[in-house]
Write a protein that holds these residues in place. Structure first.
Motif: not given
Length: 162
Positions: A7-8, A109-118
């Motif tokens: 994938a690109r 531009n067409d992508s994003k990253v998120i991070e969370f900690d529970n």
């Protein structure tokens, strides 16, 4: 999307974070996808390059690659004929272990990253056009990367840092 189709990229290759320079890791990789493979991987970081050596569990080098973080050139040396996609290894490594801020700055531009900690697990999720493309969970020394677009999983167990 075909399982063997690369994938690109969702982000551009990045320089080595300062805290990793002159450091190294020894890890056990368990890959599940088209083929199931388990291997030891030694990674060393210098100011301008990443050297990765794949080893059998007996310590015999299988393949070695060196990635220049300035030119993005990859040099590969296969000793036992195991073909590894070096740029994919670097891409997976950066998506899992580079600081979130660096990833956010280098996302396409067409992508994003998120991070969370529970409190139990830390999770990083990568989205392309609003769809979950990759998820990485961290549980102590074990990192689990699930690549949905290319249909593979990578379990990385950090055995040693030096």
């Amino acid at each position: 999307m075909a399982a063997n189709h690369m994938a690109r990229a969702m982000f551009n290759y990045m320089p080595i974070p300062t805290p990793l320079i002159e450091k190294g890791w020894l890890e056990r990789f368990q890959f599940s996808g088209i083929v199931d493979e388990s291997i030891l991987v030694s990674t060393e970081f210098s100011k301008l390059s990443i050297t990765v050596v794949a080893l059998t569990f007996e310590g015999v080098p299988v393949t070695q690659l060196q990635f220049d973080t300035q030119t993005h050139e990859l040099t590969t040396e296969n000793t036992l004929g195991l073909e590894l996609d070096g740029k994919k290894i670097i891409y997976d490594m950066q998506s899992a272990f580079w600081p979130l801020g660096m990833l956010e700055q280098n996302m396409r531009n067409d992508s994003k990253v998120i991070e969370f900690d529970n409190m139990l697990l830390r999770t990083r999720q990568f989205y392309r056009n609003g769809l979950l493309a990759r998820e990485i969970t961290y549980n102590g020394a074990v990192t689990l990367l699930t690549e949905f677009e290319q249909n593979y999983r990578l379990k990385i167990e950090r055995l040693e840092e030096y």
